[in-house]
Design an enzyme around this catalytic site. Structure first.
Site, short mmCIF file in Angstrom:
data_model
loop_
_atom_site.label_atom_id
_atom_site.label_comp_id
_atom_site.label_asym_id
_atom_site.label_seq_id
_atom_site.Cartn_x
_atom_site.Cartn_y
_atom_site.Cartn_z
N ASP A 15 0.95 -1.21 -0.19
CA ASP A 15 -0.02 -0.27 -0.24
C ASP A 15 0.75 1.12 0.14
OD1 ASP A 15 -1.99 1.40 0.02
OD2 ASP A 15 -3.21 0.68 2.09
N HIS A 32 3.36 3.06 -8.95
CA HIS A 32 3.21 1.76 -8.96
C HIS A 32 4.51 0.80 -9.88
CE1 HIS A 32 -0.91 2.15 -8.19
NE2 HIS A 32 -1.66 2.46 -9.08
N THR A 61 -9.94 -7.58 -6.56
CA THR A 61 -11.43 -7.81 -7.16
C THR A 61 -11.98 -6.02 -6.93
OG1 THR A 61 -12.56 -8.25 -5.40
CG2 THR A 61 -12.40 -10.17 -7.03
N ASN A 63 -10.17 -3.40 -6.98
CA ASN A 63 -9.33 -2.12 -8.08
C ASN A 63 -9.72 -2.66 -9.27
OD1 ASN A 63 -6.53 -3.43 -5.98
ND2 ASN A 63 -7.97 -2.02 -5.41
C1 FPP Z 1 -1.91 0.24 -3.63
O1 FPP Z 1 -1.23 1.47 -3.70
C2 FPP Z 1 -1.58 -0.36 -4.83
C3 FPP Z 1 -1.72 -1.70 -5.79
C4 FPP Z 1 -3.87 -1.15 -5.74
C5 FPP Z 1 -1.71 -2.32 -6.87
C6 FPP Z 1 0.30 -2.90 -6.41
C7 FPP Z 1 0.87 -2.99 -7.33
C8 FPP Z 1 2.25 -3.28 -7.43
C9 FPP Z 1 2.87 -2.70 -6.00
C10 FPP Z 1 2.54 -3.57 -8.55
C11 FPP Z 1 3.09 -3.99 -9.21
C12 FPP Z 1 3.08 -5.46 -8.72
C13 FPP Z 1 2.90 -6.72 -8.51
C14 FPP Z 1 2.55 -7.99 -7.53
C15 FPP Z 1 2.94 -6.99 -9.80
P1 FPP Z 1 -2.76 2.57 -4.07
O2 FPP Z 1 -2.46 2.73 -5.23
O3 FPP Z 1 -3.59 2.21 -3.21
O4 FPP Z 1 -1.51 3.32 -3.04
P2 FPP Z 1 -2.22 5.12 -2.51
O5 FPP Z 1 -3.47 4.32 -0.30
O6 FPP Z 1 -0.91 5.85 -1.82
O7 FPP Z 1 -3.37 5.47 -3.42
#
Ligand code: FPP
Length: 234
Positions: A15, A32, A61, A63
């Protein structure tokens, strides 16, 4: 600290990518990418230390409800990342498996996942379980539906486990980066007795040093599994 305890199965909710990017004046997608690159390095570090299973929450799901541009970016990152980094996981002897529903994922994403699983299946350093289009409740419901199809009438916890997406032991240590104090539908069956840890830093900054701190914290925990600890038994 001496005698660091090594959890067999670590789970990480990745996160804070978006906030990491925003604080740097970048687009969320840059966060990301930074998170993905960090995961490549971190998974090797975690497994090299003796942990056998690392489960990470890459895409829930829910997301799919994010802006289309962000969903598209993540899907492209999965395709490109899994195809380009297969050789990395092969070289580092890491087995990669996926948990989640394959529906709603494009053929290209599924093909990249299948190829990754197939070409790393004999690797022995440890297993990286990537939860993608994953929900903890969905995993339990999918298991129940398989059980119904198998015409089972009575089932034990041990039998039930066999119907989950992958054959994994319980999670010993569940980490969520970025300071949020939630489970968010992550591996509900497997975290029943997990120790929980919520470091403040965003996932792209959760590096080797931060992981060492996490292990020091795990070492201090007194795990009881519902029983008494050593001091209380006498
Ligand atoms: C949460 O950060 C992260 C995600 C929803 C995606 C996680 C993906 C990766 C780390 C990249 C790809 C990984 C793999 C395993 C292929 P957020 O967007 O919720 O951050 P925020 O809470 O600060 O908005």
């Amino acid at each position: 600290m001496d005698n660091i305890k090594i959890p067999t199965h670590v789970g990480i909710i990745l996160d804070g990518n978006g906030r990491w990017a925003k604080e740097r004046g970048l687009k969320r997608t840059a966060g990301h990418l930074a998170g993905y690159k960090n995961l490549l390095k971190l998974s090797k570090y975690v497994l090299d230390k003796g942990t056998k299973y690392l489960s990470v929450f890459a895409f829930s799901t829910e997301n799919f409800n994010r802006p289309q541009e962000e969903v598209d970016y993540l899907m492209d990152l999965f395709i490109k990342g899994f195809n380009e980094d297969r050789s990395y996981f092969k070289k580092e002897n890491i087995r990669v498996v996926f948990s989640g529903r394959r529906n709603r994922l494009s053929d290209k994403v599924v093909a990249a996942m299948d190829k990754m699983e197939d070409e790393t299946k004999d690797n022995t350093l440890g297993t990286l379980n990537i939860c993608l289009n994953y929900g903890g409740r969905a995993e339990i419901v999918d298991a129940v539906n398989k059980i119904i199809k198998d015409n089972k009438k009575d089932i034990t916890e041990e039998d039930f486990k066999k119907y989950l997406y992958n054959d994994l032991p319980d999670i010993d240590y569940m980490i969520r980066t970025s300071g949020e104090l939630r489970i968010s539908n992550f591996m509900l069956w497997q975290i029943s007795y997990a120790e929980l840890y919520f470091p403040k830093c965003y996932f792209p900054d959760f590096n080797e040093k931060e992981y060492d701190k996490a292990l020091e914290e795990f070492t201090k925990r007194d795990r009881r599994f519902g029983g008494l600890n050593n001091h209380e038994q006498s």
